[in-house]
Enzyme design. Sequence first.
Site, PDB file in Angstrom:
ATOM      1  CG  HIS A 136     -84.245  24.799 -30.337  1.00 46.25           C
ATOM      2  ND1 HIS A 136     -83.607  25.402 -29.378  1.00 46.25           N
ATOM      3  CD2 HIS A 136     -85.285  23.952 -30.063  1.00 46.25           C
ATOM      4  CE1 HIS A 136     -83.962  24.857 -28.332  1.00 46.25           C
ATOM      5  NE2 HIS A 136     -84.929  23.730 -28.640  1.00 46.25           N
ATOM      6  N   GLY A 191     -76.944  25.651 -24.859  1.00 47.46           N
ATOM      7  CA  GLY A 191     -77.015  26.643 -23.597  1.00 47.46           C
ATOM      8  C   GLY A 191     -75.813  26.440 -22.884  1.00 47.46           C
ATOM      9  N   GLY A 192     -75.160  27.678 -22.795  1.00 47.98           N
ATOM     10  CA  GLY A 192     -74.077  27.780 -21.840  1.00 47.98           C
ATOM     11  C   GLY A 192     -72.765  27.072 -22.507  1.00 47.98           C
ATOM     12  CG  MET A 237     -83.161  22.302 -24.346  1.00 44.51           C
ATOM     13  SD  MET A 237     -82.532  23.290 -25.621  1.00 44.51           S
ATOM     14  CE  MET A 237     -82.330  24.771 -24.408  1.00 44.51           C
ATOM     15  CB  SER A 278     -78.224  30.775 -30.630  1.00 45.95           C
ATOM     16  OG  SER A 278     -79.450  31.392 -30.560  1.00 45.95           O
ATOM     17  CG  MET A 280     -87.552  26.312 -27.316  1.00 45.54           C
ATOM     18  SD  MET A 280     -86.365  27.255 -26.904  1.00 45.54           S
ATOM     19  CE  MET A 280     -85.492  28.002 -28.534  1.00 45.54           C
ATOM     20  CG  HIS A 335     -79.602  27.050 -32.600  1.00 44.12           C
ATOM     21  ND1 HIS A 335     -80.029  25.514 -32.801  1.00 44.12           N
ATOM     22  CD2 HIS A 335     -80.334  27.698 -31.490  1.00 44.12           C
ATOM     23  CE1 HIS A 335     -80.813  25.209 -31.775  1.00 44.12           C
ATOM     24  NE2 HIS A 335     -81.090  26.418 -31.025  1.00 44.12           N
ATOM     25  CG  ASP A 366     -82.747  29.695 -30.037  1.00 45.68           C
ATOM     26  OD1 ASP A 366     -82.846  28.292 -29.910  1.00 45.68           O
ATOM     27  OD2 ASP A 366     -81.660  29.920 -29.795  1.00 45.68           O
ATOM     28  CB  SER A 391     -74.135  35.092 -24.573  1.00 46.41           C
ATOM     29  OG  SER A 391     -74.143  33.711 -23.933  1.00 46.41           O
ATOM     30  N   GLY A 398     -81.035  33.143 -23.644  1.00 44.95           N
ATOM     31  CA  GLY A 398     -79.805  33.250 -23.848  1.00 44.95           C
ATOM     32  C   GLY A 398     -78.855  33.378 -22.535  1.00 44.95           C
TER      33      GLY A 398
END
Length: 218
Positions: free
Chosen positions: A68, A174-175, A139, A10, A70, A35, A37, A196, A146
Amino acid sequence: MTKNIKIAPSILSADFSILREELKALEIAGADWAHIDVMDGNFVPNITFGPPVIKSIRKHSNLFFDVHLMIEAPERYLDAFAHAGADMITIHVESTIHLHRVIQQVKSLGKKVGVSLNPATSVDCLKYIIDELDMVLIMSVNPGFGGQSFIETTIQKIKDVREMSSTVDIQIDGGITDKTILKCIEAGANIFVAGSYVFSGNYKERIESLKIIDKVVI
Ligand code: DX5
Ligand code: ZN
């Protein structure tokens, strides 16, 4: 059995002042997709970037652009994102009233289509549309930022979606780290967003540490 795992870093965690170089570095490091965002400060608290930025980086990258969205009422901007160079457009179930129509709109623009579910959203809403989709994005954090921790109930959701379709791509966002990815693969997911985790180390080493899982016999 090996699975066709794809890693989609991302760019939310990239250095925005040198996005072009960051994309090149990801490509060299072995990323499968980029990716992207897009946040509107309404559907999620954060604001990122829109079609002009995507159009501008499109010229400098061969990566598959996984966009993506949002944003509230994404139907207002599908044309703009398609023309800016998105390859896949993913919309949130929670962001539009006429989900079926929006899916058809994305397809008519010649783009791959994904549908995303927030952590609290049940998979039941996929029942009548899943055969129309290229990808379901589950998700594994609440969208907007992030660097959040993986939510464990994601694993059951992956299994539920895989039970609904043996062919749809299942993306997790995510994560994701070398620690959390394996249980997602075991549950049936095959495309992984990592922000991250990839950007806080050597890109190549980080991407390889996620891809090595591809060799694991499950
Ligand atoms: C969150 C975004 C994610 C985010 C993931 O709303 O959709 O794509 O960049 O970041 P990490 O991998 O740091 O959890
Ligand atoms: Zn995302």
